[in-house]
Design an enzyme around this catalytic site. Structure first.
Site, short mmCIF file in Angstrom:
data_model
loop_
_atom_site.label_atom_id
_atom_site.label_comp_id
_atom_site.label_asym_id
_atom_site.label_seq_id
_atom_site.Cartn_x
_atom_site.Cartn_y
_atom_site.Cartn_z
N HIS A 77 -56.16 -19.84 -17.10
CA HIS A 77 -55.65 -18.69 -17.86
C HIS A 77 -56.70 -18.01 -18.74
O HIS A 77 -56.44 -16.95 -19.31
CB HIS A 77 -54.48 -19.12 -18.75
CG HIS A 77 -54.91 -19.89 -19.95
ND1 HIS A 77 -55.39 -21.18 -19.88
CD2 HIS A 77 -54.95 -19.54 -21.25
CE1 HIS A 77 -55.71 -21.60 -21.08
NE2 HIS A 77 -55.46 -20.62 -21.94
N HIS A 92 -58.70 -14.07 -22.44
CA HIS A 92 -57.56 -14.99 -22.45
C HIS A 92 -56.36 -14.25 -21.88
O HIS A 92 -55.74 -13.43 -22.56
CB HIS A 92 -57.29 -15.44 -23.89
CG HIS A 92 -56.31 -16.55 -24.02
ND1 HIS A 92 -54.96 -16.37 -23.87
CD2 HIS A 92 -56.50 -17.86 -24.29
CE1 HIS A 92 -54.35 -17.53 -24.06
NE2 HIS A 92 -55.26 -18.45 -24.30
#
Length: 170
Positions: A77, A92
């Site tokens: 992620h 992110h």
């Protein structure tokens, strides 16, 4: 000859136009203030200063020429890059996407890879993130911003991946 021109190797198709201190948008979407991220660690700049992007497409591209210094595994992620001038960047994807355990994320690069500005690094399933995470808003943070004089956001609102989005004064 034609086979080479239409190769599936993305590195051959990337136009390298990186300029020191200018970060290109790693994602197509809507640029927001870092303060708009629905996570205090990002909104209060605990992890560094930067911007946020609300994605409209499921792809992350390198905002600089540099090296992949970290990939968050197994969740996939988030990715960290370091450019040739020492700038450290965290991308992110979404908020609380770590809990998705990598589902909906496809890595196209590995830790230690040298990358060029505009090279695709990650594909992600935007619909799956909307259904399974707190938010799709994606922070793009300079994690060593304490070493930076200032960061200027060049654009707020809609942006395409590859457009200039931040200027970093070192």
């Amino acid at each position: 000859m034609l086979k080479k021109l239409f190769s599936k190797n993305k590195k051959e198709e990337v136009k390298n136009n990186y300029i020191k201190g200018i970060l290109q948008s790693p994602i197509s979407g809507k640029v927001l203030s870092i303060a708009d991220v629905p996570d205090d660690a990002f909104a209060e700049k605990v992890l560094g200063d930067g911007i946020a992007i609300e994605p409209q497409e499921g792809a992350v591209y390198s905002p600089v020429d540099g090296e992949i210094s970290q990939i968050f595994l197994p969740s996939k992620h988030a990715i960290c890059l370091k450019d040739e001038y020492g700038l450290e960047i965290l991308i992110h994807i979404g908020i609380d996407t770590i809990n998705m355990n990598g589902e909906g994320f496809e890595l196209l690069a590995n830790k230690g890879d040298k990358v060029v500005c505009g090279q695709k690094l990650i594909n992600f399933d935007l619909k799956k993130i909307k259904e399974n995470a707190k938010s799709i808003i994606t922070p793009v943070v300079i994690t060593n911003s304490y070493d930076i004089d200032r960061i200027e956001t060049l654009k707020i609102g809609n942006i395409r991946a590859g457009e200039d989005v931040m200027k970093v004064y070192m």
